[in-house]
Enzyme design. Structure first.
Site, PDB file in Angstrom:
ATOM      1  CG  HIS A  24       7.124   5.011   0.727  1.00 12.69           C
ATOM      2  ND1 HIS A  24       6.704   6.077   1.494  1.00 12.69           N
ATOM      3  CD2 HIS A  24       7.188   3.945   1.573  1.00 12.69           C
ATOM      4  CE1 HIS A  24       6.518   5.671   2.743  1.00 12.69           C
ATOM      5  NE2 HIS A  24       6.801   4.374   2.820  1.00 12.69           N
ATOM      6  CG  HIS A  60      -0.102   0.048   2.510  1.00 14.30           C
ATOM      7  ND1 HIS A  60       0.502  -1.080   3.030  1.00 14.30           N
ATOM      8  CD2 HIS A  60       0.242   1.073   3.340  1.00 14.30           C
ATOM      9  CE1 HIS A  60       1.167  -0.748   4.120  1.00 14.30           C
ATOM     10  NE2 HIS A  60       1.031   0.557   4.333  1.00 14.30           N
TER      11      HIS A  60
END
EC number: 3.1.-.-
Length: 171
Positions: free
Chosen positions: A115, A34
């Site tokens: 990220h 995620h």
């Protein structure tokens, strides 16, 4: 209860991340790959209902988000997290900023770096070896994500979806 807000990338990108996470990320079994939009925060049930309403408004007024990934990077020396670096864009930065406004007020601990984590809690030597290997790997991935999720943490430490919000959609 502890909550967080994330984007889940496509299965293709999750598969790439998981090919490393299953070996190098102790949180592998607790949450799928995620992109964290808002770090975890505590809410009561009543506050959660208010937050859901607010997030619905945020989603309605936001556009789908393009995720562009062209390299692996690391947060070292702050910590030994290795990640797929998502190139920042206006949509993702604006959504992150909104998620620290009323009623979710708070101050991020670190500057927002979009990220997807692939490794964490590594020794210095392991971090150096894994990062060196990943930096040699070519990655050029782009996709559009049209939703984000409010998650909550279960007693066993795993995270599950509380509510999903479609970007740019009424309702």
């Amino acid at each position: 209860m502890k909550y967080g807000v994330v984007l889940f990338p496509s299965k293709k990108l999750q598969d790439i991340a998981n090919s490393y996470r299953k070996r190098y990320d102790p949180n592998y079994a607790l949450i799928p790959p995620h992109l964290t939009l808002r770090t975890p925060f505590e809410l009561t049930d009543l506050e959660a209902a208010e937050v859901v309403s607010t997030l619905r408004e945020y989603a309605k007024n936001a556009s789908p988000i393009t995720l562009r990934i062209k390299k692996f990077s690391s947060f070292a020396p702050v910590n030994n997290v290795i990640y797929m670096k998502v190139e920042p864009n206006e949509e993702i930065m604006a959504l992150n900023e909104r998620l620290y406004a009323d009623p979710l007020e708070g101050t991020p601990e670190y500057a927002f770096v979009p990220h997807v984590t692939v490794a964490q809690k590594l020794s210095d030597d392991e971090h150096s070896d894994v990062l060196g290997t990943l930096k040699l790997r070519k990655i050029d991935h782009e996709e559009t994500v049209d939703r984000f999720h409010l998650l909550y943490q279960l007693e066993n430490g795993s995270w599950t979806v509380y509510e999903t919000f479609i970007l740019g959609e009424e309702g």
